[in-house]
Design a protein around this motif. Structure first.
Motif, PDB file in Angstrom:
ATOM      1  N   PHE A 138       0.841  -1.195   0.000  1.00 26.45           N
ATOM      2  CA  PHE A 138       0.000   0.000   0.000  1.00 26.45           C
ATOM      3  C   PHE A 138       0.874   1.242   0.000  1.00 26.45           C
ATOM      4  N   VAL A 139       0.570   2.188  -0.882  1.00 28.38           N
ATOM      5  CA  VAL A 139       1.349   3.416  -0.992  1.00 28.38           C
ATOM      6  C   VAL A 139       0.459   4.586  -0.591  1.00 28.38           C
ATOM      7  N   VAL A 140       0.921   5.390   0.349  1.00 32.62           N
ATOM      8  CA  VAL A 140       0.185   6.570   0.783  1.00 32.62           C
ATOM      9  C   VAL A 140       0.421   7.675  -0.233  1.00 32.62           C
TER      10      VAL A 140
END
Length: 76
Positions: free
Chosen positions: A54-56
């Motif tokens: 998951f990439v913010v």
């Protein structure tokens, strides 16, 4: 049955959890419940991991104007 579950799990490079492994088994002609597949996968120590982490993407550290949330202000 453990061999077929292992085959499906490893063919997906460890990304399939019990619902997808169950779908593979049904497609291959086996009759087994998804709950049983999940139990066997747990016994074998198989845990699905996503391919990408998951990439913010939200940048909260900026100097731009932040407008007030009128919905919350009106409720108070």
């Amino acid at each position: 049955m453990q061999q077929k579950i292992s085959k499906s799990f490893h063919e997906s490079f460890g990304t399939y959890s019990s619902p997808r492994v169950h779908d593979d088994l049904v497609e291959w002609g086996y009759i087994i419940s998804q709950k049983t597949v999940a139990r066997i996968m747990k016994e074998l120590g198989f845990k699905a991991t996503p391919k990408e982490k998951f990439v913010v993407t939200t940048d909260s550290n900026h100097d731009l104007n932040i407008y007030p949330n009128h919905l919350i202000v009106n409720l108070v």
